[in-house]
Motif scaffolding. Structure first.
Motif, PDB file in Angstrom:
ATOM      1  N   THR A   1     -12.210  -8.779  -2.503  1.00  0.00           N
ATOM      2  CA  THR A   1     -11.851  -9.596  -3.650  1.00  0.00           C
ATOM      3  C   THR A   1     -12.153  -8.851  -4.954  1.00  0.00           C
ATOM      4  O   THR A   1     -11.335  -8.836  -5.883  1.00  0.00           O
TER       5      THR A   1
ATOM      6  N   LEU B   1      -9.529  -7.585  -7.998  1.00  0.00           N
ATOM      7  CA  LEU B   1      -9.720  -7.793  -9.434  1.00  0.00           C
ATOM      8  C   LEU B   1      -9.677  -6.463 -10.181  1.00  0.00           C
ATOM      9  O   LEU B   1      -9.059  -6.352 -11.254  1.00  0.00           O
TER      10      LEU B   1
ATOM     11  N   ALA C   1      -6.996 -16.589  -8.557  1.00  0.00           N
ATOM     12  CA  ALA C   1      -7.205 -16.698  -7.114  1.00  0.00           C
ATOM     13  C   ALA C   1      -5.900 -16.478  -6.361  1.00  0.00           C
ATOM     14  O   ALA C   1      -5.883 -15.856  -5.287  1.00  0.00           O
TER      15      ALA C   1
ATOM     16  N   VAL D   1      -5.126 -12.734  -6.241  1.00  0.00           N
ATOM     17  CA  VAL D   1      -6.012 -12.064  -5.287  1.00  0.00           C
ATOM     18  C   VAL D   1      -5.601 -12.393  -3.857  1.00  0.00           C
ATOM     19  O   VAL D   1      -5.529 -11.512  -2.993  1.00  0.00           O
TER      20      VAL D   1
ATOM     21  N   THR E   1      -9.981 -18.094  -1.285  1.00  0.00           N
ATOM     22  CA  THR E   1     -10.114 -17.037  -2.288  1.00  0.00           C
ATOM     23  C   THR E   1     -10.834 -17.555  -3.522  1.00  0.00           C
ATOM     24  O   THR E   1     -11.698 -16.875  -4.089  1.00  0.00           O
ATOM     25  N   SER E   2     -10.498 -18.770  -3.954  1.00  0.00           N
ATOM     26  CA  SER E   2     -11.208 -19.383  -5.080  1.00  0.00           C
ATOM     27  C   SER E   2     -12.703 -19.478  -4.792  1.00  0.00           C
ATOM     28  O   SER E   2     -13.538 -19.219  -5.676  1.00  0.00           O
TER      29      SER E   2
ATOM     30  N   LEU F   1     -14.272 -16.088  -5.215  1.00  0.00           N
ATOM     31  CA  LEU F   1     -14.374 -15.730  -6.627  1.00  0.00           C
ATOM     32  C   LEU F   1     -15.521 -16.486  -7.304  1.00  0.00           C
ATOM     33  O   LEU F   1     -16.265 -15.900  -8.112  1.00  0.00           O
ATOM     34  N   GLU F   2     -15.693 -17.747  -6.982  1.00  0.00           N
ATOM     35  CA  GLU F   2     -16.777 -18.515  -7.594  1.00  0.00           C
ATOM     36  C   GLU F   2     -18.143 -17.990  -7.158  1.00  0.00           C
ATOM     37  O   GLU F   2     -19.103 -17.997  -7.949  1.00  0.00           O
TER      38      GLU F   2
ATOM     39  N   VAL G   1     -18.822 -11.098 -11.762  1.00  0.00           N
ATOM     40  CA  VAL G   1     -17.502 -11.512 -12.241  1.00  0.00           C
ATOM     41  C   VAL G   1     -17.715 -12.608 -13.284  1.00  0.00           C
ATOM     42  O   VAL G   1     -18.652 -13.413 -13.159  1.00  0.00           O
TER      43      VAL G   1
ATOM     44  N   SER H   1     -15.562 -15.747 -15.586  1.00  0.00           N
ATOM     45  CA  SER H   1     -14.357 -16.563 -15.472  1.00  0.00           C
ATOM     46  C   SER H   1     -14.139 -17.322 -16.768  1.00  0.00           C
ATOM     47  O   SER H   1     -15.074 -17.566 -17.541  1.00  0.00           O
TER      48      SER H   1
ATOM     49  N   TYR I   1     -10.277 -14.546 -13.815  1.00  0.00           N
ATOM     50  CA  TYR I   1     -11.519 -13.858 -13.459  1.00  0.00           C
ATOM     51  C   TYR I   1     -11.424 -12.398 -13.877  1.00  0.00           C
ATOM     52  O   TYR I   1     -10.369 -11.763 -13.755  1.00  0.00           O
TER      53      TYR I   1
ATOM     54  N   THR J   1     -13.926  -8.627 -13.749  1.00  0.00           N
ATOM     55  CA  THR J   1     -15.162  -7.985 -13.318  1.00  0.00           C
ATOM     56  C   THR J   1     -16.024  -7.690 -14.536  1.00  0.00           C
ATOM     57  O   THR J   1     -15.537  -7.467 -15.650  1.00  0.00           O
TER      58      THR J   1
END
Length: 343
Positions: free
Chosen positions: A272, A276, A283, A286, A314-315, A318-319, A327, A329, A340, A342
């Motif tokens: 993931t 990014l 999401a 990705v 995927t969300s 990412l969270e 990361v 957001s 999102y 990095t």
């Protein structure tokens, strides 16, 4: 070891896995999981089930036939301990209560989900459609909304008789099952640990060949993957046991599979981050870069339901990266899409 032969795990019947415990696979028509395991546990002259199955005529018939094969009757079922609120685990438990008077128990963490289901009108996947739009997955959201099956039939979604808290001991004749809260797959997921017999009725928390979906429930938590990984660590800290999963054959030591699941999610987090770094910011973007299922399928090759699950998972990844402060957001998009970057 009982139950670990090369026979197809979905073969109908009651398959012994430990003294006094039988695994009963029940059908899931039109479902990629193929079947769900219900475990019949001898409880004196009665039976306790772990999970109930999906309330379908063919599932009810398969349960009756399996119990008859070991000289038992569905009317002997006095209690159903349900690992979580998904329909392939919960709805037949409620149907059995209506038919034979079996008491239904569910984790207290599923209270919001049951309330949401009972209070819902209109689209049953409205929450998921909203989350998909926030993930930038407009095409998937539109497709899910277009195919939404409509209002829920509430007959088999009534509240349980008992809400089980974490660390509740459930006394059966000759054994005790401890309910352990393992949020992640759903907010109120439970596993049931029989420490004396070395068994873990794992529901969908630990599965032998696949990873459970994350975030697919009526009211997902803020960071379901963080919850899930913490719950895996919790189970790993418990004494090792034989894995009795809801989907798949009985599968050997729990700890070994937990190690593999934790490693898998760390690999997905790395992938993931790489997506990014390559320029994806949502999401959905990705998810379209990553591959899916054990066969490494492209996102576009998945059906709409599994595209939804892939985007929601995927969300969740990412969270968790946001929680780890690698990361950042923001949601300043005019359409409310979350982006999102990095650090």
């Amino acid at each position: 070891m009982p139950g670990t032969t090369q026979q197809d795990w979905t073969t109908p019947g009651a398959h012994p896995v430990s003294p006094g415990v039988h695994r009963i696979p029940l059908p899931l028509p039109h479902d990629g999981l193929r079947a769900v395991n219900v475990y019949a546990v001898e409880d004196g002259d009665a039976l306790t089930l772990v999970d109930g199955g999906w309330a379908l005529a063919e599932s009810e018939q398969a349960l009756e036939a399996a119990l008859a094969g070991i000289g038992r009757d569905v009317r002997e079922v006095r209690r159903v301990l349900v690992t979580h609120v998904h329909r392939d685990h919960y709805t037949q438990a409620v149907a059995l209560r209506r038919r034979v008077g079996a008491a239904v128990s569910l984790g207290t963490g599923e209270r919001p989900a049951i309330s949401a289901i009972l209070g819902r009108s209109g689209e049953r996947l409205s929450q998921q459609v909203s989350l998909l739009r926030r993930a930038g997955a407009g095409p998937v959201a539109d497709a899910v909304a277009a195919h939404d099956p409509g209002p829920v039939d509430l007959e088999n979604w009534q509240p349980p008789d008992t809400w089980l808290d974490d660390a509740t001991d459930v006394a059966l004749t000759g054994r005790t099952l401890r309910a352990v809260a393992t949020p992640g797959h759903t907010r109120g997921h439970l596993v049931f640990h029989d420490a004396a017999a070395g068994l873990l009725f794992a529901g969908d928390h630990v599965l032998p060949h696949i990873t459970p979906s994350i975030g697919f429930e009526p009211l997902p938590g803020r960071s379901p993957l963080a919850d899930y990984m913490a719950s895996l660590a919790l189970v790993h800290a418990m004494p090792d046991a034989l894995l009795l999963p809801a989907h798949g054959a009985v599968a050997g030591p729990v700890h070994e599979r937990v190690d593999a699941l934790l490693a898998h999610h760390e690999e997905r987090l790395d992938a993931t981050l790489a997506a990014l770094a390559g320029g994806a910011t949502t999401a959905y973007e990705v998810a379209r870069i990553l591959t899916w299922t054990r066969r490494g399928r492209a996102f576009d090759d998945l059906d709409v339901f599994n595209q939804m699950l892939a985007t929601l998972e995927t969300s969740a990844h990412l969270e968790l990266l946001v929680d780890r402060a690698v990361v950042t957001s923001k949601t300043d998009d005019p359409d409310g899409i979350r982006h999102y970057l990095t650090v």
